[in-house]
Enzyme design. Structure first.
Site, PDB file in Angstrom:
ATOM      1  N   SER A  35     -13.143   7.634  -7.982  1.00 39.26           N
ATOM      2  CA  SER A  35     -12.977   8.202  -9.330  1.00 39.26           C
ATOM      3  C   SER A  35     -13.047   7.118 -10.397  1.00 39.26           C
ATOM      4  CB  SER A  35     -11.618   8.907  -9.439  1.00 39.26           C
ATOM      5  OG  SER A  35     -11.578  10.017  -8.594  1.00 39.26           O
ATOM      6  N   ARG A  39     -16.004   6.255 -13.469  1.00 37.74           N
ATOM      7  CA  ARG A  39     -15.612   6.138 -14.874  1.00 37.74           C
ATOM      8  C   ARG A  39     -15.920   4.749 -15.424  1.00 37.74           C
ATOM      9  NH1 ARG A  39     -13.056  10.108 -12.276  1.00 37.74           N
ATOM     10  NH2 ARG A  39     -12.070  11.824 -13.424  1.00 37.74           N
ATOM     11  N   GLY A 107     -20.241  15.539  -6.953  1.00 32.25           N
ATOM     12  CA  GLY A 107     -19.714  16.493  -7.933  1.00 32.25           C
ATOM     13  C   GLY A 107     -19.158  15.793  -9.158  1.00 32.25           C
ATOM     14  N   ARG A 135     -22.206  24.159  -5.527  1.00 31.98           N
ATOM     15  CA  ARG A 135     -20.874  24.048  -6.135  1.00 31.98           C
ATOM     16  C   ARG A 135     -20.851  24.617  -7.550  1.00 31.98           C
ATOM     17  NH1 ARG A 135     -18.445  18.318  -4.805  1.00 31.98           N
ATOM     18  NH2 ARG A 135     -16.582  19.392  -5.548  1.00 31.98           N
ATOM     19  N   SER A 180      -8.294  20.643 -12.866  1.00 29.94           N
ATOM     20  CA  SER A 180      -9.440  19.834 -12.459  1.00 29.94           C
ATOM     21  C   SER A 180      -9.621  18.636 -13.381  1.00 29.94           C
ATOM     22  CB  SER A 180     -10.718  20.682 -12.473  1.00 29.94           C
ATOM     23  OG  SER A 180     -11.848  19.840 -12.426  1.00 29.94           O
ATOM     24  N   ASP A 332      -8.081  15.898  -2.315  1.00 35.63           N
ATOM     25  CA  ASP A 332      -9.102  15.474  -1.343  1.00 35.63           C
ATOM     26  C   ASP A 332      -8.511  15.105   0.016  1.00 35.63           C
ATOM     27  OD1 ASP A 332     -11.145  15.805  -3.212  1.00 35.63           O
ATOM     28  OD2 ASP A 332     -10.935  13.765  -3.975  1.00 35.63           O
ATOM     29  N   LYS A 359     -15.158  22.538  -2.577  1.00 37.22           N
ATOM     30  CA  LYS A 359     -15.405  21.084  -2.524  1.00 37.22           C
ATOM     31  C   LYS A 359     -16.781  20.839  -1.884  1.00 37.22           C
ATOM     32  CE  LYS A 359     -11.767  19.729  -4.626  1.00 37.22           C
ATOM     33  NZ  LYS A 359     -11.929  19.077  -5.946  1.00 37.22           N
ATOM     34  N   ARG A 363     -13.620  23.531   2.626  1.00 38.90           N
ATOM     35  CA  ARG A 363     -12.756  22.716   3.486  1.00 38.90           C
ATOM     36  C   ARG A 363     -11.692  23.539   4.200  1.00 38.90           C
ATOM     37  NH1 ARG A 363     -12.524  17.273  -0.322  1.00 38.90           N
ATOM     38  NH2 ARG A 363     -14.541  16.477   0.399  1.00 38.90           N
TER      39      ARG A 363
END
Ligand code: S3P
Length: 455
Positions: A35, A39, A107, A135, A180, A332, A359, A363
């Site tokens: 993540s 960024r 994603g 997705r 989210s 996750d 996801k 899952r």
């Protein structure tokens, strides 16, 4: 048969098998946080000048973000392993790509780039592999349309998507209908380009790396509590200062060797410099409640994120109920925690986990089908999973479909290290999206993971 569109047809699926053996021991270097790596590149691209990044994850998902930024005129350069720099072009400085952008399995790249593109007055087409094209994108399309961007998708808001942004997006106030971080970040990134103040309200807190990094780069970010939840307000059109970013090791990746060390008898594993952002560590809270032996040492702050060293020792685990409110902080990590639950004594329940259905794969279905094939009793409902622990090694002895899902692939390899019979996955290639060299790193701890489908 796996037919991922972003994997060349000549490259065949690579099965892999994990089997029980000696205890795991040693220190593993866990790759950089996925993540934060996305960024670092995206926000670095919006700075004015050079942003330097250390510890960047060199997984396929991050290469997808780097490739997208390059396609829009941003020089992104690798200097050495994990050491990259980005020549920022300033807020609103991206240029129109001259081809479709393929984001592979990622994603996060797709949702966050929609936010960035919403603030640029040109059209771009985003696509991805078979998993990403299934997705839901409406969760970002809805708020970004309110801000003035236009989107065309396949039916059901599926990719490929054409994003036509605007040079003058409208600032909005938006309450997240799903917890989210990707949606929150997409709105904040679009808000960065809007004249005025854009607010996102999150009833349940999600990972806050975007807010932390934006304020580190000098953006005006205001965070307050309200009866509806946390209010995050960004003032648009700032000049972002380039910066140095040290990416901590990914707690989501650390969860795989951590669970393996918990369930392989006699193990002791050390993981250093693991990110401990409170919005990310629900899996370690849950393992602690299950009775896992985890010691945290040398807790410190690195580049605006808390990090720690962890020592994990094997021991008996007990089933727990993981409350719905914890889901965003371990969204996750449910698949790998399910493997710990399969080895625990008693019943484990995951509540409020409907998001797992959308996801990289479904899952909940993967947990139910895979654990059932390994001889574990599981009930999956729409929003909840119940796992009946075996109180020790489960039978195993199954072949599991990874379905282009890195975390499903790694979870079942972890289970195979403890199960009574080997566990095979049909394709280990997807692990490269988030954990390059996973099998080698596990083997260095003594794990018996072989490639080539020999079970
Ligand atoms: C991510 C947020 C989460 C997570 C994903 C990375 C991010 O997705 O599952 O792997 O970097 O913002 P959602 O925002 O869809 O929960």
């Amino acid at each position: 048969m796996n037919d991922a569109s972003n994997i060349p047809a000549s490259e065949a699926p690579r099965p892999a098998t994990a089997r029980a053996g000696s205890p795991l021991s040693g220190t593993m270097a866990v790759p950089g946080d996925k993540s934060i790596s996305h960024r670092a590149l995206m926000l670095g691209a919006l700075g004015v000048g050079t942003t330097r990044v250390e510890g960047l994850l060199e997984g396929e998902d991050i290469h997808a973000t780097a490739g997208a930024l390059r396609a829009m005129g941003v020089p992104v350069t690798r200097e050495a392993l994990g050491r990259w720099h980005v020549e920022g072009v300033g807020v609103a400085g991206l240029s129109a790509p001259d081809d479709v952008i393929d984001l592979g399995n990622s994603g996060t790249s797709a949702r966050l780039l929609c936010g960035l593109l919403a603030g640029h007055g040109f059209a771009a087409i985003l696509t991805g592999d078979d998993s990403l094209r299934k997705r839901p994108m409406n969760r970002v399309i809805e708020p970004l349309t309110r801000m003035g961007a236009r989107f065309e998708t396949r039916p059901g808001g599926r990719m490929p998507v054409t994003v036509t942004g605007t040079d003058t997006p409208l600032p909005i106030e938006y309450e997240l209908p799903v917890p989210s971080a990707q949606v929150k970040s997409a709105v904040l990134l679009a808000g960065l380009h809007a004249p005025g103040r854009t607010t996102v309200i999150e009833p349940v807190a999600t990972r806050d790396h975007t807010e932390r990094m934006l304020s580190h780069m000098g953006a005006e970010i205001e965070i307050t509590d309200s009866p509806a939840g946390k209010r995050i307000t960004i003032t648009g059109q700032p000049e972002l200062s380039p910066t140095s970013i040290v990416v901590p090791s990914d707690p989501s990746s650390a969860a795989f060797p951590a669970v393996a060390a918990c369930i392989v008898p006699g193990s002791e594993v050390v993981l250093r410099g693991i990110g401990m952002n409170p919005a990310r560590i629900g899996v370690f809270t849950s393992l602690g409640e299950m009775g896992a032996d985890i010691t945290y040492e040398n807790e410190r702050d690195e580049g605006g994120e808390p990090v720690t060293d962890m020592i994990i020792r094997a021991g008996a685990l007990t089933g727990i109920t993981v409350p719905a409110g914890r889901a965003p902080s371990m969204i996750d990590e449910y698949p790998v925690l399910a493997m710990a639950a399969a080895c625990a004594e008693g019943i484990t329940v995951f509540e409020g986990v409907g998001e797992l259905r959308v996801k990289e794969s479904d899952r909940l279905a993967a947990i139910e089908a895979g654990l059932t094939a390994c001889g574990v009793t599981v009930e999956a409902e729409e929003n909840r999973v119940t796992i009946h622990g075996c109180g020790g090694p489960p039978p195993g002895g199954a072949r599991i479909a990874a379905n282009l899902d890195h975390r499903i692939a790694m979870s079942y390899l972890v289970l195979g290290l403890a199960a009574r019979n080997p566990v095979e996955i049909d394709d280990i290639r997807p692990v490269e999206t988030s954990f390059p060299g996973f099998a080698e790193s596990m083997r260095a701890l003594g794990a018996q993971i072989t490639e080539g489908g020999d079970s």
